[in-house]
Design an enzyme around this catalytic site. Structure first.
Site, mmCIF file in Angstrom:
data_model
loop_
_atom_site.group_PDB
_atom_site.id
_atom_site.type_symbol
_atom_site.label_atom_id
_atom_site.label_comp_id
_atom_site.label_asym_id
_atom_site.label_seq_id
_atom_site.Cartn_x
_atom_site.Cartn_y
_atom_site.Cartn_z
ATOM 1 C CG ASP A 9 -0.654 7.311 3.505
ATOM 2 O OD1 ASP A 9 -1.092 8.275 2.840
ATOM 3 O OD2 ASP A 9 -0.789 7.226 4.729
ATOM 4 C CE1 TYR A 43 -7.812 9.305 8.294
ATOM 5 C CE2 TYR A 43 -9.538 7.660 8.010
ATOM 6 C CZ TYR A 43 -8.210 8.028 7.916
ATOM 7 O OH TYR A 43 -7.277 7.142 7.446
ATOM 8 C CD GLU A 61 -1.169 11.331 4.350
ATOM 9 O OE1 GLU A 61 -1.306 12.389 5.006
ATOM 10 O OE2 GLU A 61 -1.289 10.211 4.868
ATOM 11 C CG ASP A 66 -1.671 1.297 1.403
ATOM 12 O OD1 ASP A 66 -2.676 1.467 0.695
ATOM 13 O OD2 ASP A 66 -1.267 2.145 2.231
#
Length: 633
Positions: A405, A475, A407, A403
């Protein structure tokens, strides 16, 4: 005192718990290649009879304590021993004990003293020293009595090459046939060890093997290692994963749905490497809380992204921390010399108990996303580095995919990326090409559904073509980084009158991704197992002013659900998320009730499931995981 640093999103600690790991990591042990007993060894001691292990026991910044251990793995006593190795420039041995240590430049030699030269079969002897410099570099080029230090290579006789990665065929409920291309050696190949999940299950002379007696509906990982006529072993091959037929496809709860327990929906949780320190949260907690029986996937967070490559995040927590019996999944303590320890080994044990669970290694996160821009300059090289790390033979059986991630691609997070709108697509395409169709490849992405926001700055639809799914981080929309407020739920499902920013809702993010062409089945809804809050608040309803971030256990403005449910119980609900006003503090967080509603919404939207950040925020009996499980069913 706060041990978690403020971050806009929840991914990765900076100077708190994560940094503490570096001091503990001074205990990291390095098993160096140690060889056959020839050269200075007597004939009775020759050939694969001893190993040597280097351990950096402590680190005080300007210096460190090191230790070497010689172990006699043969059947004849050693009469003397000499270890030679190289240290990096700037690292040196100071005072030593239980050995005579000399050096020429960066090359060091240690010889036994009179009383500890004899080492009986099965016994070991150690010597130590105080070193100067950082001690951060590894000891390399180690020899023991003139031979390489793993007990496996003979000077003047090269070890065999790695065999080809095995292929699997004729897979049944209880068996699988493996085939591989032959290794090469300057004096010939004697045989091959076949390893299943890291342990030798057979030694064969040919290049095929059929493993029988397997369990139906179970995942296995196989590698092969060649041995030459001098009994030297070469490197382990790449790994092939095998899933036996039958057994409900790995159904974990006996309901026959084949997905573990969620009616075909993904129920994924993040497990953080730094949680084993200040939070004292370990893989065993997934079992004792009941959560392991109710999830389908785990994202292990995080690996780092540096120099255009995937790299280890925390070696000590990942694969070196020794577990006592009381903290081990199966109640068995680690030993000092086992090849894999730490959370990786605990995950292996968890998967043995819950064979339906798939584990992905997640790379990047809020703090470590700055390296993706360089990775995007050469996607194929990046993908190769990730594959080599995830499929390392020491833990290839632990992980079922990768995975990332990031950002954020072509947008700003902790740092700003300018790699272009197609960079994410190029990266995911390269990862899929390298990892193939038998591994999972996923990504965590922004939930910024605003016009011209982060989801409009990269080709998320194009990248999705190479991915199994997106973890949409629905979130952290609002929080006390806006110290004066207005107070708002950090994870609103839908919009509401007075929301501080249009497009900052789960519904907006999912709708935008669908409109771009991302299939709903490739979208997972995100749930935070924590709340975000302000202090100095007088208004009960959202929209009030504040004076700053509410106090938290690890950092201001954020607190675990397991704490908030008792310290500041919910007083209302807005946009599908609970909020609580207690004293002058105001918090928003999800409860079992709001999670149930969000799971129903996710199913109605046709989403592939849901995920959460992260396990340690839940109660000891896993009530939030249970709510997700029930809601997805």
């Amino acid at each position: 005192m706060s041990t978690e640093t403020p971050r806009r999103t929840r991914f990765r600690l900076g100077s708190g718990e994560a940094t503490r790991t570096r001091a503990v990591a001074g205990l990291t042990a390095l098993l160096l290649p140690l060889a056959a007993m020839v050269g200075m060894a007597s004939p009775a001691e020759a050939a694969t009879s001893a190993t040597a292990t280097y351990l950096k026991k402590s680190d005080w910044g300007s210096g460190f304590e090191g230790q070497w251990t010689v172990k006699n793995t043969g059947t004849t006593a050693l009469s003397s021993w000499t270890i030679e190795w190289d240290f990096p420039s700037g690292t040196a041995v100071g005072s030593a004990w239980d050995a005579t240590v000399t050096h020429t430049g960066n090359h060091w030699t240690a010889k036994n003293v009179g009383w500890n030269g004899t080492v009986a079969p099965g016994a070991s002897v150690s010597f130590g020293f105080n070193g100067t410099g950082s001690g951060s570099g590894a000891a390399t080029n180690c020899t023991l009595n003139g031979a390489s230090c793993d007990g496996g290579s003979v000077p003047g006789d090269n070890a065999p090459s790695a065999p080809g990665t095995p292929t699997a065929s004729n897979i049944t409920d209880t068996s699988a046939k493996l085939s591989w291309t032959a290794a090469t050696d300057d004096h010939g190949i004697k045989n091959y060890d076949v390893l299943r999940d890291g342990a030798v299950v057979a030694t064969v002379t040919g290049t095929t093997y059929t493993n029988t007696g397997l369990t139906a509906g179970t995942d296995y990982s196989y590698t092969v290692q060649a041995r030459d006529t001098a009994d030297q072993t070469g490197p382990v091959s790449g790994a092939v994963k095998v899933h036996t037929t039958g057994g409900g496809n790995g159904d974990g709860d006996g309901d026959g749905d084949g997905n573990g327990n969620t009616g075909g929906k993904v129920n994924l949780g993040y497990f953080t490497d730094w949680g084993v320190y200040g939070r004292d949260y370990h893989v065993k907690n997934l079992d004792t809380s009941g959560s392991a029986a109710k999830i389908t996937h785990i994202n292990y967070a995080f690996g780092n992204v540096q120099g255009g490559k995937c790299t280890i995040g925390d070696s000590y927590a990942d694969y070196d921390m020794a577990y006592t019996a009381d903290k081990s999944v199966d109640g068995v303590a680690d030993t000092w010399d086992q090849p894999l320890r730490g959370s990786f080994n605990q995950l292996r044990k968890l998967k043995a108990k819950y064979p339906n669970i798939k584990v992905l290694w997640s790379f990047g996160g809020w703090t470590w996303s700055g390296g993706f821009g360089q990775a995007a300059q050469n996607p194929a090289a990046f993908a190769q580095s990730c594959y080599d790390l995830v499929e390392d033979p020491r833990w290839a059986d632990v992980f079922d995919g990768i995975d990332i991630d990031w950002e954020y691609p072509n947008a700003c997070g902790l740092t700003c990326d300018t790699s272009g709108p197609d960079s994410l697509k190029k990266l995911t395409s390269a990862l899929r090409t390298k990892f193939g169709s038998n591994n999972l490849v996923t990504a965590a992405i922004s939930a910024d559904g605003s016009t011209g926001g982060k989801l409009d700055l990269a080709d998320y639809a194009g990248a999705a073509q190479s991915l199994d799914w997106y973890n949409v981080m629905t979130y952290d929309f609002f929080g006390a980084w806006d110290a004066k407020g207005p107070t708002a739920p950090h994870s609103p499902l839908t919009s509401y009158n007075g929301i501080p920013q249009d497009g900052f809702t789960s519904a907006d993010a999912i709708a935008k991704l669908k409109a771009k062409g991302v299939p709903a089945s490739k979208l997972l809804l995100g749930i935070g197992f924590y709340g975000r809050g302000w202090t100095g608040v007088t208004q009960d309803a959202p929209g009030g002013t504040a004076t700053g971030a509410a106090p938290g256990t690890y950092e201001a403005g954020i607190e675990d659900y397991k704490v908030l449910k008792n310290s500041c119980p919910a007083t209302g609900t807005i946009a599908g998320t609970a909020y609580a006003h207690c004293g002058t503090n105001w918090w928003s967080y999800d409860t079992p009730a709001t999670i149930g509603s969000k799971m129903t919404w996710a199913k109605n939207q046709g989403l592939g499931g849901a995920f959460f950040w992260e396990f340690s925020g839940d109660t000891s009996n896993g009530e939030l995981v249970n709510a997700m499980h029930n809601g997805l069913n």
